[in-house]
Design a protein around this motif. Structure first.
Motif, mmCIF file in Angstrom:
data_model
loop_
_atom_site.group_PDB
_atom_site.id
_atom_site.type_symbol
_atom_site.label_atom_id
_atom_site.label_comp_id
_atom_site.label_asym_id
_atom_site.label_seq_id
_atom_site.Cartn_x
_atom_site.Cartn_y
_atom_site.Cartn_z
ATOM 1 N N SER A 27 0.826 -1.205 0.000
ATOM 2 C CA SER A 27 0.000 0.000 0.000
ATOM 3 C C SER A 27 0.862 1.257 0.000
ATOM 4 O O SER A 27 0.518 2.271 -0.618
ATOM 5 C CB SER A 27 -0.955 0.003 1.193
ATOM 6 N N LYS A 28 2.020 1.216 0.665
ATOM 7 C CA LYS A 28 2.947 2.353 0.632
ATOM 8 C C LYS A 28 3.459 2.588 -0.785
ATOM 9 O O LYS A 28 3.565 3.733 -1.241
ATOM 10 C CB LYS A 28 4.119 2.101 1.582
ATOM 11 N N LEU A 29 3.793 1.511 -1.485
ATOM 12 C CA LEU A 29 4.270 1.632 -2.861
ATOM 13 C C LEU A 29 3.179 2.168 -3.785
ATOM 14 O O LEU A 29 3.446 2.986 -4.669
ATOM 15 C CB LEU A 29 4.764 0.276 -3.368
ATOM 16 N N TYR A 30 1.942 1.712 -3.564
ATOM 17 C CA TYR A 30 0.801 2.182 -4.357
ATOM 18 C C TYR A 30 0.617 3.690 -4.181
ATOM 19 O O TYR A 30 0.462 4.436 -5.162
ATOM 20 C CB TYR A 30 -0.458 1.427 -3.923
ATOM 21 N N ILE A 31 0.663 4.149 -2.947
ATOM 22 C CA ILE A 31 0.490 5.572 -2.672
ATOM 23 C C ILE A 31 1.656 6.378 -3.248
ATOM 24 O O ILE A 31 1.465 7.444 -3.849
ATOM 25 C CB ILE A 31 0.371 5.824 -1.159
ATOM 26 N N LYS A 32 2.862 5.864 -3.092
ATOM 27 C CA LYS A 32 4.045 6.588 -3.579
ATOM 28 C C LYS A 32 4.021 6.740 -5.090
ATOM 29 O O LYS A 32 4.310 7.822 -5.620
ATOM 30 C CB LYS A 32 5.315 5.856 -3.136
ATOM 31 N N PHE A 33 3.677 5.671 -5.811
ATOM 32 C CA PHE A 33 3.739 5.714 -7.270
ATOM 33 C C PHE A 33 2.530 6.408 -7.883
ATOM 34 O O PHE A 33 2.675 7.270 -8.753
ATOM 35 C CB PHE A 33 3.856 4.297 -7.837
ATOM 36 N N PHE A 34 1.315 6.026 -7.437
ATOM 37 C CA PHE A 34 0.106 6.533 -8.081
ATOM 38 C C PHE A 34 -0.425 7.830 -7.480
ATOM 39 O O PHE A 34 -1.182 8.548 -8.138
ATOM 40 C CB PHE A 34 -0.996 5.466 -8.038
ATOM 41 N N TRP A 35 -0.054 8.120 -6.215
ATOM 42 C CA TRP A 35 -0.607 9.295 -5.544
ATOM 43 C C TRP A 35 0.468 10.265 -5.074
ATOM 44 O O TRP A 35 0.248 11.043 -4.152
ATOM 45 C CB TRP A 35 -1.488 8.859 -4.370
ATOM 46 N N SER A 36 1.629 10.201 -5.696
ATOM 47 C CA SER A 36 2.730 11.142 -5.418
ATOM 48 C C SER A 36 3.145 11.149 -3.949
ATOM 49 O O SER A 36 3.637 12.163 -3.439
ATOM 50 C CB SER A 36 2.339 12.571 -5.847
ATOM 51 N N GLY A 37 2.896 10.032 -3.266
ATOM 52 C CA GLY A 37 3.288 9.940 -1.867
ATOM 53 C C GLY A 37 2.392 10.680 -0.902
ATOM 54 O O GLY A 37 2.735 10.840 0.280
ATOM 55 N N THR A 38 1.242 11.154 -1.369
ATOM 56 C CA THR A 38 0.300 11.858 -0.483
ATOM 57 C C THR A 38 -0.083 10.979 0.699
ATOM 58 O O THR A 38 -0.482 9.829 0.532
ATOM 59 C CB THR A 38 -0.963 12.263 -1.249
ATOM 60 N N ASP A 39 0.054 11.517 1.892
ATOM 61 C CA ASP A 39 -0.189 10.747 3.115
ATOM 62 C C ASP A 39 -1.602 11.029 3.629
ATOM 63 O O ASP A 39 -1.866 12.094 4.194
ATOM 64 C CB ASP A 39 0.847 11.122 4.175
ATOM 65 N N ASP A 40 -2.504 10.064 3.446
ATOM 66 C CA ASP A 40 -3.884 10.234 3.932
ATOM 67 C C ASP A 40 -3.937 10.366 5.438
ATOM 68 O O ASP A 40 -4.841 11.012 5.982
ATOM 69 C CB ASP A 40 -4.745 9.044 3.493
ATOM 70 N N ASN A 41 -2.986 9.747 6.126
ATOM 71 C CA ASN A 41 -2.949 9.876 7.583
ATOM 72 C C ASN A 41 -2.732 11.327 7.997
ATOM 73 O O ASN A 41 -3.392 11.830 8.912
ATOM 74 C CB ASN A 41 -1.820 9.006 8.159
ATOM 75 N N GLU A 42 -1.816 12.009 7.311
ATOM 76 C CA GLU A 42 -1.522 13.400 7.635
ATOM 77 C C GLU A 42 -2.694 14.307 7.262
ATOM 78 O O GLU A 42 -3.041 15.235 8.016
ATOM 79 C CB GLU A 42 -0.254 13.852 6.917
ATOM 80 N N ILE A 43 -3.298 14.064 6.111
ATOM 81 C CA ILE A 43 -4.459 14.866 5.716
ATOM 82 C C ILE A 43 -5.598 14.691 6.710
ATOM 83 O O ILE A 43 -6.270 15.654 7.090
ATOM 84 C CB ILE A 43 -4.907 14.502 4.288
ATOM 85 N N ALA A 44 -5.813 13.459 7.158
ATOM 86 C CA ALA A 44 -6.852 13.207 8.162
ATOM 87 C C ALA A 44 -6.561 13.965 9.446
ATOM 88 O O ALA A 44 -7.467 14.553 10.061
ATOM 89 C CB ALA A 44 -6.957 11.714 8.438
#
Length: 223
Positions: A27-44
């Motif tokens: 899931s970390k790799l998915y977020i890093k590659f497809f979502w530019s590393g955006t951290d949903d935890n931090e946004i939350a």
């Protein structure tokens, strides 16, 4: 359309939390590659920091999802009245498993395009990762505004297009076809125009392809 959304979230219920919270290497790799590393935890964390720890108003959380990000906050707001709403039965069940023991929290399966509540009911509406799922976004904006009291607070985060070609490709060719996202999607400027119709003091931020913001209802619905 409704069945497609229901089926998509039923099929993903066992991985939903892991993907959002980046609980595994995949899931970390998915977020890093497809979502530019955006951290949903931090946004939350940023979104929930908009809500005072002693808040005592009437809150609508739509869609609540599994309450993976909100559970701790909602459990602590014992002076508030919180309504958790989601279209997906599976999401509601998981949220209720987390928070069902708290008397100040209720759970409703319903449609954001036709909210089962009277206008001007809520002091605050939180919509975390919701609007990119809603098939009729015009109705969703209208309904969430209608149920807010005058000067009520609207807090949200969701995907916006034209920030990343990789993310836009993923959303168009995979997530939308599977039913996890539903077009049409807005650009940042299009969203600003929509929000400015209904809200004031808009505090907006963009992280990769995710926008998050806090704003206040500026219109008196009685006139």
């Amino acid at each position: 359309m409704a069945d497609k959304i229901q089926n998509a979230y039923e099929s993903s219920k066992h991985i939903y939390d892991d993907v959002l919270t980046q609980g595994s290497i995949l899931s970390k790799l998915y977020i890093k590659f497809f979502w530019s590393g955006t951290d949903d935890n931090e946004i939350a964390r940023e979104l929930l920091s908009y809500i005072p720890d002693d808040y005592s108003g009437n809150i609508l959380d739509v869609p609540v999802g599994t309450a993976v990000f909100t559970a701790k906050k909602w459990a602590a707001l014992t002076s508030a009245k919180i309504t958790c709403l989601d279209y997906s039965k599976d999401m509601i069940e998981q949220a209720e498993n987390r928070l069902g023991q708290y008397k100040h929290i209720s759970f409703v399966q319903g449609d954001v395009g036709k909210l089962p509540t009277e206008n001007e009911t809520f002091d605050m509406v939180l919509s975390m990762n919701g609007f990119h799922i809603f098939p009729d976004k015009d109705k969703a904006f209208q309904e969430t505004w209608c149920v807010l009291k005058k000067d009520g607070t609207f807090i949200a985060c969701f995907y916006i297009k034209e920030k990343s070609r990789v993310t836009d490709w993923l959303v168009k060719n995979i997530l939308s076809k599977k039913g996890w996202f539903m077009p049409p999607f807005h650009t940042e400027n299009e969203l600003k125009i929509i929000l400015e119709k209904f809200y004031k003091n808009i505090d907006m931020h963009v992280d990769g392809s995710i926008v998050y913001f806090k704003c206040f209802n500026k219109l008196d619905k009685t006139n």
